[in-house]
Design a protein around this motif. Structure first.
Motif, mmCIF file in Angstrom:
data_model
loop_
_atom_site.group_PDB
_atom_site.id
_atom_site.type_symbol
_atom_site.label_atom_id
_atom_site.label_comp_id
_atom_site.label_asym_id
_atom_site.label_seq_id
_atom_site.Cartn_x
_atom_site.Cartn_y
_atom_site.Cartn_z
ATOM 1 N N ASP A 66 0.933 5.301 0.290
ATOM 2 C CA ASP A 66 0.118 6.421 0.755
ATOM 3 C C ASP A 66 0.881 7.725 0.524
ATOM 4 O OD1 ASP A 66 -1.523 8.187 2.050
ATOM 5 O OD2 ASP A 66 -0.979 7.542 4.072
ATOM 6 N N VAL B 60 0.860 -1.188 0.000
ATOM 7 C CA VAL B 60 0.000 0.000 0.000
ATOM 8 C C VAL B 60 0.895 1.237 0.000
ATOM 9 C CG1 VAL B 60 -1.643 1.353 1.361
ATOM 10 C CG2 VAL B 60 -1.959 -1.100 1.131
ATOM 11 N N CYS C 293 -0.888 -3.363 9.158
ATOM 12 C CA CYS C 293 0.159 -3.969 8.330
ATOM 13 C C CYS C 293 1.528 -3.464 8.801
ATOM 14 C CB CYS C 293 -0.050 -3.563 6.877
ATOM 15 S SG CYS C 293 -0.385 -1.801 6.689
ATOM 16 N N SER D 1 3.985 5.190 3.873
ATOM 17 C CA SER D 1 3.495 6.565 3.796
ATOM 18 C C SER D 1 4.651 7.434 3.295
ATOM 19 C CB SER D 1 3.037 7.011 5.186
ATOM 20 O OG SER D 1 2.637 8.344 5.161
ATOM 21 N N MET E 90 -2.733 1.483 11.482
ATOM 22 C CA MET E 90 -2.594 0.455 10.439
ATOM 23 C C MET E 90 -2.209 -0.886 11.068
ATOM 24 S SD MET E 90 -0.711 2.454 7.331
ATOM 25 C CE MET E 90 -1.453 3.878 6.548
ATOM 26 N N ALA F 227 -5.821 0.996 3.996
ATOM 27 C CA ALA F 227 -4.655 0.109 4.155
ATOM 28 C C ALA F 227 -5.059 -1.190 4.858
ATOM 29 C CB ALA F 227 -3.568 0.819 4.947
ATOM 30 N N ASN F 228 -5.900 -1.087 5.867
ATOM 31 C CA ASN F 228 -6.280 -2.290 6.624
ATOM 32 C C ASN F 228 -7.150 -3.231 5.801
ATOM 33 O OD1 ASN F 228 -4.832 -1.255 8.710
ATOM 34 N ND2 ASN F 228 -6.582 -0.586 9.912
ATOM 35 N N SER G 64 7.178 -4.006 11.431
ATOM 36 C CA SER G 64 7.462 -2.685 10.852
ATOM 37 C C SER G 64 8.930 -2.325 11.046
ATOM 38 C CB SER G 64 6.586 -1.618 11.509
ATOM 39 O OG SER G 64 5.235 -1.898 11.298
ATOM 40 N N ARG H 260 -7.183 6.818 5.545
ATOM 41 C CA ARG H 260 -5.973 6.171 5.010
ATOM 42 C C ARG H 260 -5.747 4.814 5.680
ATOM 43 N NH1 ARG H 260 -2.770 10.329 2.421
ATOM 44 N NH2 ARG H 260 -3.775 12.321 2.774
ATOM 45 N N CYS I 140 2.993 -1.279 4.185
ATOM 46 C CA CYS I 140 2.275 -0.019 3.983
ATOM 47 C C CYS I 140 3.298 1.109 4.120
ATOM 48 C CB CYS I 140 1.180 0.159 5.029
ATOM 49 S SG CYS I 140 -0.097 -1.100 4.920
ATOM 50 N N ALA J 122 -2.367 -5.781 3.524
ATOM 51 C CA ALA J 122 -1.086 -5.688 2.820
ATOM 52 C C ALA J 122 0.075 -6.204 3.664
ATOM 53 C CB ALA J 122 -0.833 -4.243 2.436
ATOM 54 N N ALA K 34 4.187 -1.131 8.735
ATOM 55 C CA ALA K 34 4.049 0.216 8.166
ATOM 56 C C ALA K 34 5.254 1.082 8.500
ATOM 57 C CB ALA K 34 2.779 0.871 8.707
#
Lengths: 258, 206
Positions: free
Chosen positions: A63, A61, A205, A132, A203, A122-123, A172, A118, A130, A127, A207
């Protein structure tokens, strides 16, 4: 067999029509049962069935931060950050798609989206990464941020919206490490940090937020601005390569899980 | 109605509207002058106070680090005013021309620091919540960016804790009002735990 039974009833019963309706109803009811009854013939020996390896679904994803009324910061030539973020996201999306990675972009035009919107997009994408994307006029090279939430091992079905990322913080941080290694190997100055960003914190995922800052030489003079197409391409290619590596890492992790 | 009366009426109406606009403009100007006068009020710690050692946790953009520096400055005895004077010094450093973490604003960037009993802990623990009221002019001139905003927030939190160890949590206001973010990125709606700020810094520097 059922037909034979019907004929026999007709022959022995002088007024068969009353019971014929019952017979037909029984016949109709018995037919599906007969279809489900296993055949008496033994099954032919077949090769042992191996579990079919499912094709790993790997989704990224992207963003592009800010947008619409939220212009973000001001870059050189008074350019809005939101435009640079979007250009960078489009560039990265193309590179990822060319490598066969499925990409979901949260924003493809200049529109306002709340952090909750957002995180919601994403959720729903479920994914594996993610990202940003931001840009800034201060600092050096690329800044990678992960959520400052403490990791949680909770296996609860529901998690709090504002701290949903805590269950994925460990992954993450691993993703940030993979990106950091790739960018450092490409000769780009990288700083790793943790911060509080409402979108990222919600989120589920793995991220990270990537902030593109100017590239500077040893005397701190700006060599490339964040809106430079060449600079963006170089960073995007490195990130795309890192995400391919992350795909392998994630695939191994999923394979090792029972 | 004769033509001269119509013209006279129109002139009078126009004159009334013009005078109203002039009065409104003068009122706004007087209000702005009053606000500027308030901004120009002395915000430094009184020079008569004795010099004391203060620890400033200063941000560096080049390596995204926070480093402690000892400074000797005149500090008031009251904790809230003391915290404000220390933060003013910190933000003055950021306003210097060759600052490692350049942020315009400097003196007067912190309007007040309120110290309250920490609502999240028991009264016997004695821990405090610091509410930092930043000036809108400082926030408006803060550069936008994840890194620069995060460093400013973390350096403020850690500087308060370094000098007032009982402060466990920090909240931010801008001109007395809650604000979503510092300059588009760092979240100012949440309460910052000082322990998290220290942990975040350690994570970065390790």
């Amino acid at each position: 067999m059922a037909t034979f039974y019907l004929f026999r009833t007709l022959r022995h019963n002088p007024k068969p029509y009353r019971s014929l309706a019952w017979q037909l109803a029984l016949l109709c009811a018995a037919f599906p049962l007969a279809a489900q009854t296993p055949s008496s013939t033994p099954p032919a020996p077949s090769a042992p069935v191996l579990p079919v390896p499912s094709v790993a679904r790997f989704v990224v994803v992207l963003d592009a931060a800010h947008g619409g009324d939220d212009t973000g910061g001001k870059l050189n030539d008074n350019q809005d950050e939101k435009a640079v973020d979007l250009a960078f996201a489009v560039r990265l999306r193309s590179l990822l798609a060319a490598r066969g990675i499925q990409v979901i972009t949260i924003r493809e035009e200049d529109r306002t989206l709340s952090p909750a919107d957002r995180a919601g997009i994403a959720n729903r994408a479920n994914a594996q990464a993610c990202i940003s994307l931001h840009a800034a006029e201060s600092g050096y090279g690329v800044h990678i941020f992960t959520s400052s939430l403490p990791p949680s091992q909770s296996s609860a079905r529901f998690t709090a919206w504002k701290t949903a990322q805590s269950a994925s913080v460990t992954r993450s941080l691993t993703l940030a490490g993979v990106l950091n290694s790739a960018l450092t190997q490409a000769g780009i100055n990288v700083t790793l940090s943790r911060t509080t960003l409402p979108g990222i914190d919600s989120m589920t995922c793995p991220a990270v937020a990537i902030e593109l800052a100017p590239e500077r030489d040893s005397s701190h003079k700006i060599v490339s601005e964040p809106d430079s197409a060449d600079y963006q391409s170089r960073i995007a290619q490195t990130i795309a390569a890192a995400l391919l590596q992350w795909k392998t890492t994630e695939g191994k992790t999923e394979a090792s899980q029972p | 109605m004769p033509r001269y009366q119509t013209i006279l009426l129109a002139v009078l109406v126009l004159a009334s509207v013009g005078m109203g606009a002039a009065l409104w403009h003068m009122r706004e100007r007087a209000h702005q002058q009053m606000l500027q006068g308030q901004d120009a009020a002395p915000t430094q710690a009184p020079a008569v106070a004795a010099d004391a050692q203060a620890t400033l946790v200063v941000a560096y953009d080049d390596d995204n680090s926070l480093r402690e520096q000892a400074h000797s400055l005149p500090l008031p005895a009251e904790d809230g005013a003391r915290a404000r004077a220390i933060l003013d010094k910190l933000l003055e450093i950021y306003a210097e021309p060759d600052a490692a973490h350049p942020v315009a604003g400097g003196t007067g960037a912190v309007k007040q620091v309120f110290l309250l009993p920490d609502p999240g802990s028991g009264s016997e623990s004695g821990s405090q919540l610091a509410v930092v009221n930043l000036a809108g002019t400082f926030v408006a001139s803060h550069p936008s960016g994840l890194e620069t905003e995060t460093l400013t927030v973390l350096s403020i939190c850690r500087t308060i804790h370094a000098n007032l160890p009982r402060v466990a949590e920090v909240r931010f206001l801008v001109d007395g009002e809650p604000r979503p973010s510092l300059a588009g990125h760092a979240d100012l709606t949440r309460t910052y735990l000082v322990s998290d700020a220290i942990q975040t810094t350690n994570d970065v520097q390790n």
